[in-house]
Write a protein that holds these residues in place. Structure first.
Motif, mmCIF file in Angstrom:
data_model
loop_
_atom_site.group_PDB
_atom_site.id
_atom_site.type_symbol
_atom_site.label_atom_id
_atom_site.label_comp_id
_atom_site.label_asym_id
_atom_site.label_seq_id
_atom_site.Cartn_x
_atom_site.Cartn_y
_atom_site.Cartn_z
ATOM 1 N N PRO A 53 -7.265 -21.956 20.031
ATOM 2 C CA PRO A 53 -6.413 -21.911 18.831
ATOM 3 C C PRO A 53 -5.505 -20.692 18.808
ATOM 4 O O PRO A 53 -4.353 -20.769 18.356
ATOM 5 N N ARG A 54 -5.998 -19.557 19.322
ATOM 6 C CA ARG A 54 -5.179 -18.346 19.366
ATOM 7 C C ARG A 54 -3.985 -18.521 20.304
ATOM 8 O O ARG A 54 -2.869 -18.110 19.989
ATOM 9 N N VAL A 55 -4.231 -19.138 21.456
ATOM 10 C CA VAL A 55 -3.145 -19.390 22.406
ATOM 11 C C VAL A 55 -2.123 -20.370 21.806
ATOM 12 O O VAL A 55 -0.909 -20.177 21.937
ATOM 13 N N LEU A 56 -2.612 -21.410 21.151
ATOM 14 C CA LEU A 56 -1.712 -22.372 20.521
ATOM 15 C C LEU A 56 -0.871 -21.707 19.431
ATOM 16 O O LEU A 56 0.335 -21.968 19.317
ATOM 17 N N LEU A 57 -1.497 -20.837 18.636
ATOM 18 C CA LEU A 57 -0.744 -20.118 17.604
ATOM 19 C C LEU A 57 0.302 -19.217 18.235
ATOM 20 O O LEU A 57 1.435 -19.126 17.746
ATOM 21 N N GLY A 58 -0.058 -18.572 19.350
ATOM 22 C CA GLY A 58 0.912 -17.739 20.065
ATOM 23 C C GLY A 58 2.091 -18.548 20.568
ATOM 24 O O GLY A 58 3.244 -18.112 20.473
ATOM 25 N N ALA A 59 1.807 -19.740 21.098
ATOM 26 C CA ALA A 59 2.877 -20.612 21.597
ATOM 27 C C ALA A 59 3.778 -21.078 20.457
ATOM 28 O O ALA A 59 5.008 -21.057 20.565
ATOM 29 N N ILE A 60 3.168 -21.494 19.355
ATOM 30 C CA ILE A 60 3.939 -21.975 18.198
ATOM 31 C C ILE A 60 4.790 -20.857 17.612
ATOM 32 O O ILE A 60 5.990 -21.027 17.338
ATOM 33 N N CYS A 61 4.172 -19.690 17.426
ATOM 34 C CA CYS A 61 4.874 -18.560 16.825
ATOM 35 C C CYS A 61 5.984 -18.039 17.744
ATOM 36 O O CYS A 61 7.094 -17.755 17.290
ATOM 37 N N GLY A 62 5.691 -17.915 19.038
ATOM 38 C CA GLY A 62 6.700 -17.441 19.986
ATOM 39 C C GLY A 62 7.891 -18.367 20.054
ATOM 40 O O GLY A 62 9.051 -17.929 20.030
ATOM 41 N N ALA A 63 7.623 -19.672 20.123
ATOM 42 C CA ALA A 63 8.704 -20.658 20.166
ATOM 43 C C ALA A 63 9.502 -20.636 18.864
ATOM 44 O O ALA A 63 10.739 -20.656 18.881
ATOM 45 N N GLY A 64 8.793 -20.586 17.735
ATOM 46 C CA GLY A 64 9.468 -20.619 16.439
ATOM 47 C C GLY A 64 10.354 -19.413 16.202
ATOM 48 O O GLY A 64 11.508 -19.547 15.743
ATOM 49 N N LEU A 65 9.852 -18.219 16.496
ATOM 50 C CA LEU A 65 10.646 -17.004 16.294
ATOM 51 C C LEU A 65 11.870 -16.982 17.210
ATOM 52 O O LEU A 65 12.959 -16.552 16.806
ATOM 53 N N ALA A 66 11.693 -17.442 18.448
ATOM 54 C CA ALA A 66 12.822 -17.478 19.390
ATOM 55 C C ALA A 66 13.906 -18.448 18.914
ATOM 56 O O ALA A 66 15.104 -18.136 18.960
ATOM 57 N N ILE A 67 13.494 -19.620 18.434
ATOM 58 C CA ILE A 67 14.452 -20.604 17.936
ATOM 59 C C ILE A 67 15.156 -20.076 16.690
ATOM 60 O O ILE A 67 16.386 -20.228 16.538
ATOM 61 N N ILE B 154 17.937 -23.817 22.794
ATOM 62 C CA ILE B 154 16.775 -24.113 21.942
ATOM 63 C C ILE B 154 15.560 -24.468 22.791
ATOM 64 O O ILE B 154 14.447 -24.006 22.542
ATOM 65 N N VAL B 155 15.768 -25.288 23.818
ATOM 66 C CA VAL B 155 14.655 -25.697 24.691
ATOM 67 C C VAL B 155 14.104 -24.504 25.468
ATOM 68 O O VAL B 155 12.892 -24.251 25.490
ATOM 69 N N LEU B 156 15.004 -23.748 26.127
ATOM 70 C CA LEU B 156 14.563 -22.614 26.933
ATOM 71 C C LEU B 156 13.949 -21.517 26.062
ATOM 72 O O LEU B 156 12.953 -20.894 26.445
ATOM 73 N N SER B 157 14.526 -21.284 24.882
ATOM 74 C CA SER B 157 14.003 -20.246 23.987
ATOM 75 C C SER B 157 12.589 -20.571 23.534
ATOM 76 O O SER B 157 11.741 -19.675 23.429
#
Length: 358
Positions: free
Chosen positions: A80-94, A302-305
Motif C-alpha cells: 500500500p505504501r508503494v501504491l500511495l507513492g506511485a499515485i502521489c508521484g504521478a498526481g503531483l507531476a501531472i 502527461i503520460v511520461l510525467s
C-alpha cells in the motif's frame, strides 16, 4: 518526397516515445519491488514478486509462498505504501504540468495556489485541537483545508471565473498561502506538548507513512479522472502555450479551459496532500525532465510525467527509509535534496527552455 520525410519523422518520434514508456514501466516495476523488499525486515525481491502474484491472483499462481509474517508485511504494509507513492508521484507531476501550462510559468508547481498551506493548516488544527471525524480526522481536516484554500484563490484570483489573469491568480495564491502558513505556525506554537508539535512538523514536510488500503481508492479515482480529462484536453493545452490572444483566435475558450484545469488540479492536489502532507519539488522538477524527452506535447507530457513522478517518489521513499534505519526521514527532505540540484542542472543546460528543446 517532403510528405514521406515527415511521415518517417513522425513514425520515429512515436517509436521513441513508445520506447520511453516501456522502459519507464519496467523501471517502475523494478523500483516498486525494491521498495517492498527494503525495510527493517529485508525480504528477497524474488519472494516479494511471488507473494504479490499470489495475492493478486488469489492463489492461482504461487499458492504457497513465504511465511505469514512476510506476507502481512508485504501486502498490508509495504505494498500500500508503494501504491500511495506511485499515485502521489504521478498526481503531483501531472498537476505540475497543468499548472505550468495554465500560468505559463516554468517555476509553477501544484502548491502555487496555496493548497499545501491550506492542507497543513487543516491537518495541524486536527492534531492540536482534536478531530470529530474519528480515525480519518487528519485526512478530512487536511482535505477540507486544501479545498478551502483552493476555493479562496479561485474566487479572488479569477473573480469567480470572470478573468483569466495568471498574474492575479498567482499573487492570490501567494497571499492565501502566507495566511494559512501563519495560522499553521500559530497552531504549532500553541501545541500543548512537544509530541503534538513534532507530529505536526513531520506531517508538513510529507510522508507516506499513512498508507493503508482504505485510503488509496479516493486519490486513485481522482488521479485517473484527471489524467483522462487532461489527455482529452491536451491539444487545447498545447495551444494555450502560444498565449491567450493566440488561443482565442484559434477558437479556444481560454476561461473555460483554465477554470476546468484549475478545478482538476486543486481537487487532485487536495486529495494527495490530505494523505501524504506537502511533498515538494516533484511537481516542479518532473515536468521539466519530461520536456527534455518529448518537448511540449501535453499528451506525451502527461503520460511520461505520471511514470517518472511515480518512480521519483518511490525511489525517494526508499532513501527516506534506508539512509538511517530504523529512523524514517520525512520524504519531502529527500525530494528537495535530490530535486533541487537536478533542477539547477536542467536550467544550466544551454539548449533547455520552458517549451522543451530549442
Amino acid at each position: 518526397m517532403q510528405v514521406a520525410v515527415e511521415n518517417k519523422r513522425s513514425l520515429s518520434k512515436k517509436k521513441g516515445f513508445l520506447f520511453w514508456v516501456i522502459a519507464l514501466v519496467i523501471l517502475l516495476a523494478a523500483t516498486s519491488v525494491v521498495a517492498i523488499a527494503i525495510g527493517s525486515t529485508y525480504i528477497e525481491p524474488g519472494e516479494v514478486y511471488k507473494v504479490l502474484l499470489s495475492k493478486l491472483t488469489n492463489g492461482a499462481i504461487f499458492s504457497d509462498v513465504s511465511t505469514v509474517m512476510n506476507q502481512n508485511i508485504i501486502w498490508e504494509i509495504r505494498f500500500p505504501r508503494v501504491l500511495l507513492g506511485a499515485i502521489c508521484g504521478a498526481g503531483l507531476a501531472i498537476c505540475g504540468v497543468l499548472m505550468q501550462c495554465v500560468t505559463k510559468n516554468p517555476i509553477a508547481e501544484p502548491y502555487i495556489l496555496g493548497i499545501s498551506s491550506g492542507a497543513s493548516c487543516g491537518a495541524v488544527a486536527v492534531l492540536v485541537l482534536g478531530g470529530i471525524f474519528g480515525i480519518h480526522s487528519l485526512q478530512t481536516g487536511a482535505f477540507l483545508g486544501s479545498i478551502l484554500s483552493g476555493v479562496l484563490v479561485f474566487a479572488i484570483g479569477t473573480q469567480m471565473g470572470k478573468t483569466s489573469s495568471t498574474t492575479r491568480l498567482v499573487l492570490s495564491g501567494m497571499a492565501i498561502s502566507t495566511i494559512f502558513a501563519a495560522l499553521t505556525n500559530l497552531l504549532i506554537y500553541s501545541a500543548k506538548n512537544s509530541n503534538q508539535a513534532k507530529t505536526a512538523l513531520f506531517w508538513t514536510i510529507g510522508s507516506l507513512g499513512g498508507a493503508k488500503w482504505d485510503v488509496l481508492l479516493f486519490p486513485f479515482i481522482i488521479l485517473i479522472l484527471v489524467m483522462i480529462i487532461a489527455i482529452i484536453m491536451s491539444k487545447s493545452l498545447d495551444i494555450l502555450l502560444l498565449g491567450d490572444d493566440s488561443a482565442i483566435i484559434l477558437g479556444i475558450n481560454v476561461k473555460l479551459i483554465k477554470t476546468v484545469i484549475l478545478i482538476l488540479a486543486t481537487l487532485l492536489t487536495s486529495a494527495l496532500v490530505a494523505i501524504t502532507g506537502a511533498i515538494g519539488f516533484i511537481g516542479l522538477v518532473v515536468p521539466h525532465i519530461c520536456r527534455t524527452i518529448c518537448g511540449s506535447d501535453h499528451k506525451k507530457l502527461i503520460v511520461l510525467s505520471s511514470l517518472i513522478g511515480s518512480i521519483f517518489l518511490i525511489g525517494s521513499d526508499i532513501a527516506a527509509r534506508g539512509l538511517f534505519p530504523p529512523i524514517e526521514i520525512p520524504i519531502g527532505i529527500i525530494t528537495s535534496l535530490v530535486g533541487g540540484p537536478f533542477f539547477l542542472y536542467l536550467i544550466s543546460k544551454k539548449n533547455y527552455s520552458f517549451g522543451g528543446k530549442e
